[in-house]
Design an enzyme around this catalytic site. Structure first.
Site, mmCIF file in Angstrom:
data_model
loop_
_atom_site.group_PDB
_atom_site.id
_atom_site.type_symbol
_atom_site.label_atom_id
_atom_site.label_comp_id
_atom_site.label_asym_id
_atom_site.label_seq_id
_atom_site.Cartn_x
_atom_site.Cartn_y
_atom_site.Cartn_z
ATOM 1 N N GLY A 60 1.302 -1.099 -0.145
ATOM 2 C CA GLY A 60 -0.046 -0.487 0.272
ATOM 3 C C GLY A 60 0.876 1.344 -0.441
ATOM 4 O O GLY A 60 2.428 0.910 0.564
ATOM 5 N N GLN A 65 2.301 10.315 2.313
ATOM 6 C CA GLN A 65 3.678 9.646 1.709
ATOM 7 C C GLN A 65 4.094 9.830 0.109
ATOM 8 O O GLN A 65 5.364 10.213 0.089
ATOM 9 C CB GLN A 65 3.534 8.102 1.492
ATOM 10 N N CYS A 110 7.728 0.412 7.482
ATOM 11 C CA CYS A 110 6.612 1.767 6.375
ATOM 12 C C CYS A 110 7.758 2.738 5.126
ATOM 13 O O CYS A 110 8.944 2.795 5.842
ATOM 14 C CB CYS A 110 6.436 3.068 7.505
ATOM 15 N N LEU A 111 7.107 3.190 4.512
ATOM 16 C CA LEU A 111 8.205 2.875 3.297
ATOM 17 C C LEU A 111 8.666 4.483 3.170
ATOM 18 O O LEU A 111 9.473 5.345 3.113
ATOM 19 C CB LEU A 111 7.585 3.184 1.914
ATOM 20 N N HIS A 153 -3.358 0.569 8.173
ATOM 21 C CA HIS A 153 -2.222 1.391 7.840
ATOM 22 C C HIS A 153 -1.977 2.568 7.250
ATOM 23 O O HIS A 153 -1.716 3.350 7.923
ATOM 24 C CB HIS A 153 -0.584 0.822 7.478
ATOM 25 N N GLU A 154 -2.933 2.608 6.121
ATOM 26 C CA GLU A 154 -2.855 3.643 5.191
ATOM 27 C C GLU A 154 -3.719 4.166 5.606
ATOM 28 O O GLU A 154 -3.339 6.042 5.706
ATOM 29 C CB GLU A 154 -3.659 3.155 3.707
ATOM 30 N N HIS A 157 -2.213 6.835 7.770
ATOM 31 C CA HIS A 157 -1.261 7.958 6.591
ATOM 32 C C HIS A 157 -2.547 9.207 6.530
ATOM 33 O O HIS A 157 -1.933 10.212 6.362
ATOM 34 C CB HIS A 157 -0.560 7.634 6.165
HETATM 35 O O1 K2U Z 1 4.457 2.402 4.338
HETATM 36 C C1 K2U Z 1 2.912 2.086 3.741
HETATM 37 O O2 K2U Z 1 1.973 2.844 3.835
HETATM 38 C C2 K2U Z 1 3.920 0.694 3.300
HETATM 39 C C3 K2U Z 1 3.144 -0.063 3.561
HETATM 40 C C4 K2U Z 1 2.187 -0.542 4.092
HETATM 41 C C5 K2U Z 1 1.634 -1.136 5.385
HETATM 42 C C6 K2U Z 1 2.860 -1.706 6.685
HETATM 43 C C7 K2U Z 1 2.892 -2.361 7.353
HETATM 44 C C8 K2U Z 1 1.973 -3.723 6.855
HETATM 45 C C9 K2U Z 1 0.891 -3.908 6.230
HETATM 46 C C10 K2U Z 1 1.065 -2.716 5.229
HETATM 47 C C11 K2U Z 1 3.997 -1.245 2.661
HETATM 48 O O3 K2U Z 1 3.032 -2.336 2.471
HETATM 49 S S1 K2U Z 1 5.580 -1.529 4.182
HETATM 50 C C12 K2U Z 1 6.399 -3.548 3.596
HETATM 51 C C13 K2U Z 1 5.485 -4.249 3.560
HETATM 52 C C14 K2U Z 1 4.807 -5.491 2.190
HETATM 53 C C15 K2U Z 1 4.419 -6.645 2.432
HETATM 54 C C16 K2U Z 1 3.103 -7.145 3.535
HETATM 55 C C17 K2U Z 1 3.219 -6.028 4.951
HETATM 56 C C18 K2U Z 1 4.531 -4.819 4.546
HETATM 57 NI NI NI Z 2 2.500 3.674 5.777
#
Ligand code: K2U
Ligand code: NI
Length: 183
Positions: A60, A65, A110-111, A153-154, A157
């Site tokens: 996501g 972001q 988190c990215l 999570h999104e 944000h």
């Molecule tokens: O920074 C973001 O919002 C993207 C994150 C979202 C996320 C974090 C933790 C749990 C679920 C979603 C990225 O997807 S973090 C990378 C990732 C990849 C696969 C599964 C979980 C997290």
């Molecule tokens: Ni994030």
């Protein structure tokens, strides 16, 4: 296309803002933003694109972001992940949720956070959400498991909340009452 250089990192004030709702019909700018967000998540799960553009994988990404404080995010789960979900959520809301909670046993990342922050992030185990698609059509769906975690999570944000805000500062791995771990 969105690249890592376009993703703002913790400490940037936009990550702590409450994003604004967007109006329909979407402006060309908002439509492109929404499409670019989904394109980033899809690209970030493609080995060639990851290598070529040095992308961080994600399921996501939210508009704040990329320094756009608008209530838009994208989620994409490749069919190989066992989840069948790919969406753009505009002006999203959680309309109801389970009492039971859930958390990723491995914690969250988190990215926009370039460091590992260990600890359990309590989330609702199941959520019923509503949002608008890019054409302005409202949709509702029920989510559980990793899609439910990612949606929350999104959505955080869009409200200026970071995942580590939810971690118990005294004991990051303290047992969470009435919660199921997601491996
Ligand atoms: O920074 C973001 O919002 C993207 C994150 C979202 C996320 C974090 C933790 C749990 C679920 C979603 C990225 O997807 S973090 C990378 C990732 C990849 C696969 C599964 C979980 C997290
Ligand atoms: Ni994030």
């Amino acid at each position: 296309m969105i690249l890592m250089k376009d993703i703002i990192r913790e400490g940037h004030p936009t990550l702590r803002m409450r994003s604004e709702e967007v109006a329909f019909p979407l402006s060309e700018e908002d439509r492109k933003l929404a499409e670019d967000l989904l394109e980033y998540v899809i690209n970030s799960q493609n080995e060639e694109m990851i290598k070529k553009y040095d992308l961080r994988p994600g399921v996501g990404i939210a508009a704040p972001q990329v320094n756009a404080p608008k209530r838009i995010f994208a989620l994409h789960f490749d069919e190989s992940s066992g989840e069948n979900l790919s969406l753009i959520a505009i002006n999203p809301k959680i309309v109801s949720h389970s009492v039971e909670r859930a958390y990723l046993a491995a914690g969250e990342g988190c990215l926009s956070v370039d460091r590992a922050i260990p600890g359990y992030v309590p989330r609702y185990a199941r959520v019923t959400i509503k949002a608008f698609d890019i054409e302005g059509k409202e949709y509702k769906m029920r989510l559980k498991g990793l899609p439910a975690i990612a949606f929350q999570h999104e959505l955080d944000h869009l409200n200026g909340i970071m995942f580590f805000d939810h971690i118990n500062p005294q004991n990051p791995f303290a047992e969470i009452e009435n919660a199921i771990p997601i491996e």
